[in-house]
Scaffold this motif. Sequence first.
Motif, PDB file in Angstrom:
ATOM      1  N   MET A  25       0.856  -1.189   0.000  1.00 14.95           N
ATOM      2  CA  MET A  25       0.000   0.000   0.000  1.00 14.95           C
ATOM      3  C   MET A  25       0.894   1.242   0.000  1.00 14.95           C
ATOM      4  SD  MET A  25      -3.142   0.920   2.613  1.00 14.95           S
ATOM      5  CE  MET A  25      -2.243   0.238   4.005  1.00 14.95           C
ATOM      6  N   ARG A  26       0.529   2.181  -0.821  1.00 11.73           N
ATOM      7  CA  ARG A  26       1.266   3.440  -0.931  1.00 11.73           C
ATOM      8  C   ARG A  26       0.273   4.586  -0.777  1.00 11.73           C
ATOM      9  NH1 ARG A  26       5.086   4.092  -6.048  1.00 11.73           N
ATOM     10  NH2 ARG A  26       6.302   2.697  -4.714  1.00 11.73           N
ATOM     11  N   PHE A  27       0.717   5.675  -0.179  1.00 12.31           N
ATOM     12  CA  PHE A  27      -0.172   6.826  -0.067  1.00 12.31           C
ATOM     13  C   PHE A  27       0.543   8.080  -0.543  1.00 12.31           C
ATOM     14  CE2 PHE A  27       2.014   6.811   4.021  1.00 12.31           C
ATOM     15  CZ  PHE A  27       2.301   8.153   4.239  1.00 12.31           C
ATOM     16  N   ARG A  28      -0.273   9.050  -0.952  1.00  9.48           N
ATOM     17  CA  ARG A  28       0.238  10.349  -1.376  1.00  9.48           C
ATOM     18  C   ARG A  28      -0.601  11.436  -0.729  1.00  9.48           C
ATOM     19  NH1 ARG A  28       1.105  12.605  -7.620  1.00  9.48           N
ATOM     20  NH2 ARG A  28       1.810  14.698  -7.027  1.00  9.48           N
ATOM     21  N   LEU A  29       0.075  12.422  -0.147  1.00 10.09           N
ATOM     22  CA  LEU A  29      -0.608  13.553   0.479  1.00 10.09           C
ATOM     23  C   LEU A  29      -0.870  14.627  -0.568  1.00 10.09           C
ATOM     24  CD1 LEU A  29       1.449  13.966   3.792  1.00 10.09           C
ATOM     25  CD2 LEU A  29      -0.464  12.421   3.320  1.00 10.09           C
ATOM     26  N   TRP A  30      -2.136  14.979  -0.741  1.00  9.01           N
ATOM     27  CA  TRP A  30      -2.514  16.039  -1.670  1.00  9.01           C
ATOM     28  C   TRP A  30      -2.894  17.315  -0.933  1.00  9.01           C
ATOM     29  CZ3 TRP A  30      -2.493  15.684  -7.052  1.00  9.01           C
ATOM     30  CH2 TRP A  30      -2.217  14.413  -7.575  1.00  9.01           C
ATOM     31  N   GLY A  31      -3.578  17.162   0.202  1.00  7.87           N
ATOM     32  CA  GLY A  31      -3.942  18.313   1.031  1.00  7.87           C
ATOM     33  C   GLY A  31      -3.506  18.036   2.449  1.00  7.87           C
ATOM     34  N   THR A  32      -2.694  18.915   3.024  1.00 12.30           N
ATOM     35  CA  THR A  32      -2.126  18.681   4.356  1.00 12.30           C
ATOM     36  C   THR A  32      -2.548  19.735   5.378  1.00 12.30           C
ATOM     37  OG1 THR A  32      -0.158  19.993   3.832  1.00 12.30           O
ATOM     38  CG2 THR A  32      -0.068  17.639   3.318  1.00 12.30           C
ATOM     39  N   ARG A  33      -3.263  20.746   4.942  1.00 18.67           N
ATOM     40  CA  ARG A  33      -3.571  21.903   5.789  1.00 18.67           C
ATOM     41  C   ARG A  33      -4.870  21.658   6.552  1.00 18.67           C
ATOM     42  NH1 ARG A  33       0.082  25.746   7.148  1.00 18.67           N
ATOM     43  NH2 ARG A  33       1.009  25.098   5.164  1.00 18.67           N
ATOM     44  N   GLY A  34      -5.008  22.300   7.712  1.00 22.73           N
ATOM     45  CA  GLY A  34      -6.235  22.205   8.481  1.00 22.73           C
ATOM     46  C   GLY A  34      -7.000  23.507   8.491  1.00 22.73           C
ATOM     47  N   SER A  35      -8.295  23.397   8.762  1.00 25.41           N
ATOM     48  CA  SER A  35      -9.207  24.519   9.026  1.00 25.41           C
ATOM     49  C   SER A  35      -9.595  25.304   7.776  1.00 25.41           C
ATOM     50  CB  SER A  35      -8.615  25.473  10.077  1.00 25.41           C
ATOM     51  OG  SER A  35      -8.324  24.768  11.263  1.00 25.41           O
ATOM     52  N   ILE A  36      -8.620  25.827   7.034  1.00 29.28           N
ATOM     53  CA  ILE A  36      -8.921  26.573   5.816  1.00 29.28           C
ATOM     54  C   ILE A  36      -7.709  26.505   4.895  1.00 29.28           C
ATOM     55  CG2 ILE A  36      -8.095  28.786   6.724  1.00 29.28           C
ATOM     56  CD1 ILE A  36     -10.395  30.145   5.202  1.00 29.28           C
ATOM     57  N   ALA A  37      -7.977  26.476   3.598  1.00 34.93           N
ATOM     58  CA  ALA A  37      -6.880  26.454   2.628  1.00 34.93           C
ATOM     59  C   ALA A  37      -6.150  27.793   2.642  1.00 34.93           C
ATOM     60  CB  ALA A  37      -7.424  26.161   1.229  1.00 34.93           C
ATOM     61  N   VAL A  38      -4.831  27.722   2.525  1.00 33.10           N
ATOM     62  CA  VAL A  38      -4.015  28.932   2.459  1.00 33.10           C
ATOM     63  C   VAL A  38      -3.029  28.794   1.312  1.00 33.10           C
ATOM     64  CG1 VAL A  38      -4.219  29.615   4.867  1.00 33.10           C
ATOM     65  CG2 VAL A  38      -2.490  27.960   4.230  1.00 33.10           C
ATOM     66  N   THR A  72       3.706  28.935   2.074  1.00 34.43           N
ATOM     67  CA  THR A  72       3.158  27.590   2.298  1.00 34.43           C
ATOM     68  C   THR A  72       3.484  26.629   1.157  1.00 34.43           C
ATOM     69  OG1 THR A  72       1.032  28.213   1.304  1.00 34.43           O
ATOM     70  CG2 THR A  72       1.256  28.508   3.684  1.00 34.43           C
ATOM     71  N   VAL A  73       4.504  26.951   0.371  1.00 33.44           N
ATOM     72  CA  VAL A  73       4.810  26.164  -0.824  1.00 33.44           C
ATOM     73  C   VAL A  73       5.244  24.744  -0.466  1.00 33.44           C
ATOM     74  CG1 VAL A  73       6.375  25.938  -2.794  1.00 33.44           C
ATOM     75  CG2 VAL A  73       5.377  28.156  -2.248  1.00 33.44           C
ATOM     76  N   ARG A  74       6.120  24.585   0.518  1.00 36.40           N
ATOM     77  CA  ARG A  74       6.686  23.266   0.798  1.00 36.40           C
ATOM     78  C   ARG A  74       5.701  22.339   1.510  1.00 36.40           C
ATOM     79  NH1 ARG A  74      10.419  23.205   4.367  1.00 36.40           N
ATOM     80  NH2 ARG A  74      10.552  25.435   4.884  1.00 36.40           N
ATOM     81  N   TYR A  75       5.039  22.850   2.536  1.00 40.82           N
ATOM     82  CA  TYR A  75       4.108  21.991   3.269  1.00 40.82           C
ATOM     83  C   TYR A  75       2.736  21.931   2.608  1.00 40.82           C
ATOM     84  CZ  TYR A  75       7.443  21.457   7.074  1.00 40.82           C
ATOM     85  OH  TYR A  75       8.554  21.130   7.826  1.00 40.82           O
ATOM     86  N   GLY A  76       2.432  22.901   1.779  1.00 39.58           N
ATOM     87  CA  GLY A  76       1.181  22.873   1.035  1.00 39.58           C
ATOM     88  C   GLY A  76       0.098  23.705   1.683  1.00 39.58           C
ATOM     89  N   GLY A  77      -0.841  24.171   0.849  1.00 38.84           N
ATOM     90  CA  GLY A  77      -1.909  25.024   1.329  1.00 38.84           C
ATOM     91  C   GLY A  77      -3.290  24.423   1.235  1.00 38.84           C
ATOM     92  N   ASP A  78      -3.441  23.273   0.551  1.00 42.59           N
ATOM     93  CA  ASP A  78      -4.760  22.652   0.404  1.00 42.59           C
ATOM     94  C   ASP A  78      -5.139  21.867   1.653  1.00 42.59           C
ATOM     95  OD1 ASP A  78      -5.900  23.298  -2.157  1.00 42.59           O
ATOM     96  OD2 ASP A  78      -4.256  22.173  -3.082  1.00 42.59           O
ATOM     97  N   THR A  79      -6.460  21.753   1.869  1.00 42.79           N
ATOM     98  CA  THR A  79      -6.950  21.016   3.034  1.00 42.79           C
ATOM     99  C   THR A  79      -7.068  19.528   2.729  1.00 42.79           C
ATOM    100  OG1 THR A  79      -9.273  21.466   2.481  1.00 42.79           O
ATOM    101  CG2 THR A  79      -8.145  23.036   3.931  1.00 42.79           C
TER     102      THR A  79
END
Length: 275
Positions: free
Chosen positions: A1-14, A19-26
């Motif tokens: 099993m493999r997973f990929r993170l597409w949205g890592t942010r909480g509460s609201i997208a930024v 926020t380029v490296r850690y990502g802004g999508d929820t």
Amino acid sequence: MRFRLWGTRGSIAVAGPGTVRYGGDTSAVELQCAGDRLVILDGGSGLRPIQADSGPADRIDILLSHLHMDHVQGLPFYPPLLDPDIEVHVWGPVSTTRTLRERISRYLSPPLFPVRVRELANVTFHDVVPGQFEVGPLHVRADLISHPGSTLGYRITEGDQVLTYMPDHEPALGNDDFPGESYWTSGFELAANADVLIHDTQYEDDEYTTRVGWGHTSVSQLADFARMTSVRTLVTFHHDPAHDDPALDDLHDHLRSKLDGVSLVPGTAGLTLDV
């Protein structure tokens, strides 16, 4: 099993240079498992591009942890939900008052959104009660965890590989002796001895003191929880929208200093990892 993170942010997208490296999508996580089955954890703003990048699929399963906006806001913008040739199954926590379809309909309807649930092409909703069920080759165990509203954590097994997903979780709430007895700790059985734990990492310790009861965890609490559950790899998730990349670097340095025997992988947008 493999997973990929597409949205890592909480509460609201930024979005922005901070926020380029850690990502802004929820919240949105893609699981790649046997038989090319496409399974997705949560439907935040990171959901939208998943299928286009992953290739064609005639069935997609989306497991929602709960129905807060940052976990469902990507659903109406997800193209497969409007494609009659793709069978989409949406799983989410059961309610004592309304079905999952009815609760999602409160968002997917005017005045909040112009497209109604009844206009979706080929979608089936499943009300998930705490327990176990199968999604293709995956064995899923779901249980309620500590977060405002009805919220599920998922323990997902394929063969001898175990991934636990708890994006919004406050295991220390109401537990003055945390970490105490495992029996009284929210989420313990879901996470125990997991190969990978994807977990809420929203607050630094000083921030948490003014946010008790908000449903999220602090660095020290997460380190304690990871150690007491004996997980092999911890992947951080649900980053606070006020934390830019340098702040998250500092948070991870703090967390790393508190972990003993647990591998830490910062949850960054695009991260792909084998369980």
